[in-house]
Scaffold this motif. Structure first.
Motif, short mmCIF file in Angstrom:
data_model
loop_
_atom_site.label_atom_id
_atom_site.label_comp_id
_atom_site.label_asym_id
_atom_site.label_seq_id
_atom_site.Cartn_x
_atom_site.Cartn_y
_atom_site.Cartn_z
N LEU A 68 -15.37 -27.81 80.83
CA LEU A 68 -14.60 -27.65 82.06
C LEU A 68 -13.49 -28.70 82.11
N HIS A 69 -13.89 -29.91 81.73
CA HIS A 69 -12.91 -30.99 81.75
C HIS A 69 -11.79 -30.72 80.76
N ARG A 70 -12.18 -30.16 79.61
CA ARG A 70 -11.17 -29.86 78.60
C ARG A 70 -10.18 -28.84 79.15
N ILE A 71 -10.70 -27.87 79.83
CA ILE A 71 -9.83 -26.83 80.37
C ILE A 71 -8.92 -27.39 81.46
N SER A 72 -9.51 -28.21 82.32
CA SER A 72 -8.74 -28.64 83.49
C SER A 72 -7.78 -29.76 83.15
N THR A 73 -7.87 -30.32 81.96
CA THR A 73 -6.86 -31.30 81.57
C THR A 73 -5.94 -30.71 80.50
N LEU A 77 -6.21 -28.34 94.96
CA LEU A 77 -5.70 -29.41 94.10
C LEU A 77 -5.38 -28.87 92.72
N ASN A 78 -4.38 -29.45 92.10
CA ASN A 78 -4.12 -29.08 90.71
C ASN A 78 -4.29 -30.26 89.77
N VAL A 79 -4.90 -31.31 90.25
CA VAL A 79 -5.27 -32.43 89.39
C VAL A 79 -6.67 -32.89 89.79
N GLN A 80 -7.25 -33.74 88.96
CA GLN A 80 -8.57 -34.26 89.28
C GLN A 80 -8.50 -35.09 90.56
N PRO A 81 -9.49 -34.94 91.43
CA PRO A 81 -9.47 -35.71 92.68
C PRO A 81 -9.33 -37.21 92.44
N ARG A 82 -10.00 -37.72 91.42
CA ARG A 82 -9.92 -39.16 91.21
C ARG A 82 -8.51 -39.60 90.86
N ALA A 93 -10.29 -30.22 96.65
CA ALA A 93 -10.50 -29.62 95.33
C ALA A 93 -11.46 -28.45 95.42
N VAL A 94 -12.53 -28.64 96.19
CA VAL A 94 -13.50 -27.55 96.35
C VAL A 94 -12.82 -26.33 96.94
#
Lengths: 242, 242
Positions: free
Chosen positions: B233-238, B138-143, B133-134
């Motif tokens: 950031l979370h809002r944007i990435s989801t 990745l295009n999704v959250q690592p978790r 991810a760094v």
DNA sequence: CAGTTCATATAGCATTGCTATAGGTGCTAG
DNA sequence: CTAGCACCTATAGCAATGCTATATGAACTG
């Protein structure tokens, strides 16, 4: 004591076993519980099913018919890949609705019954994938695709069953589902991990996000939020951090 | 009778249980077999492990350490996604080498031990995915990616264990593996993208920045600012938008 | 040596899956 | 109505299982 209907003892045994299995929360179910609940004594069980496992196999067979019925009971949408999605979701739902039964079907590894069940489930999915292949929407053999998708489907369902019902996140299912379907319908994923040695740090990532945001007019943030966000982003991207 | 080394009884019990479990071909292993093999009587077992399940948990814990060691024991290649592939293959190999142990670890659903083990395995994979991810791969959250990949990994391994060793086709594994990795990776390949599940560069950049921030302890923002920043950031990435 | 704690053994309990044997129950044949 | 027969079910009990109440030994501490 509980099942006194006029049903024949064989059916009462089946129902008693199924019900006890469904409510056992993982704890083992004894033949004595089953026979008592069915209002029957031990030899009756062994006369009809030969074995405890025989009885459970019969329960599984019944459960599997229900599963198959669920997998067939929607009208084909004309879009095979969309039907695959519904099959996937049905599978997960079946597992979550009857976790104990599902575990006996797909969780346990008993060299006898499981392969047959898995093979049937694979055939079911392969059948649907065949339509996709005919429509030119597959880039792998339907059989391989079916095996692969079903494996992932089972894995996801087991994982969902394993975690407490409260924080079950079905997104895990949809995400994995779409990933698998995309992979068998898109270009082969063979060389999908090239070098592209991005040594991105915070700064690089922030700069990239900044540029991307400018270009995309994302509406996830209000304009005032966006202003502050960009300011912070700038602060981060001009920092000496590493 | 067989394990007469000078080892303490606790260790002999562990080894006896592990060995019997490994050779039991799925059949249940009794405490009497274990204690006899360890040259010990019943109360010793219960004194040290409290329970049959306690003993098995200890065996699993030891097996899991071996598993973790295997998952860490290769030098990072610098290409995180390539490392994920090796983790996947290691996982499958571990399952095929010690199927019985694997089944106790990932097959059985025991609300106690399994979630912990699965969570650890997830963390292991998430750790690696964080690097991806760094690097903006990745295009999704690592978790989420870790959970999804691990679920598929377990499903494939169970399926391979279930079928007779003769016609085990490892292509099922590689195919599913590449499908999953391809699906979560930020499409560095050509612009094929038929289904266009590819997230926008905004999302990718946001995810990368998020992962980078977590890893770097940047102090450019105050903690309260950082909190809000991460939320946005979370809002944007989801974001569902593309 | 007395006392305490840890570790192992003796013997046995309750429950498990399963069965040897015997006892109904319903049928058709005489 | 009886005799035979096949089917189904119950009584009683066996061997194996996980586990434990109790006692014995060893090892250290005062």
């Amino acid at each position: 004591m509980s099942l006194d209907g006029q049903l024949p003892p064989k059916m009462r045994l089946l129902r008693a076993a199924a019900e006890l299995l469904a409510n056992s929360a993982g704890a083992p179910v004894s033949t004595r519980q089953i026979t008592q609940r069915a209002g029957v004594t031990a030899p009756t069980l062994y006369h009809h099913f030969g074995d405890k496992e025989g009885l459970f196999d019969a329960v599984v067979a019944a459960g599997f018919e229900e599963y198959v019925a669920g997998e067939r009971d929607f009208a084909p949408s004309g879009q095979p890949l969309e039907d695959i999605r519904r099959m996937w979701d049905n599978h997960v739902q079946f597992g979550l609705n009857q976790p104990e039964l599902y575990l006996v079907m797909f969780g346990n590894i008993r060299p006898e019954s499981r392969p047959a069940i898995v093979a049937d489930a694979e055939a079911l999915m392969e059948e649907m994938l065949n339509k996709a292949a005919v429509a030119g929407q597959l880039n792998v053999q339907p059989r391989e695709a079916a095996r692969s998708i079903l494996a992932a489907n089972v894995g996801v369902t087991l994982m969902l069953i394993a975690e407490p019902a409260s924080d079950r996140n079905l997104e895990l299912s949809t995400m994995t589902r779409d990933a698998m379907i995309f992979a068998v319908s898109a270009e082969p994923a063979s060389g999908a991990a090239p070098g592209d040695t991005g040594k991105s740090s915070v700064v690089v990532a922030a700069i990239a996000l900044n540029a991307a945001l400018q270009a995309s007019h994302s509406d996830q943030l209000s304009s005032s939020e966006l202003k502050l966000f960009l300011e912070w982003l700038h602060r981060i991207s001009t920092s000496p951090a590493g």
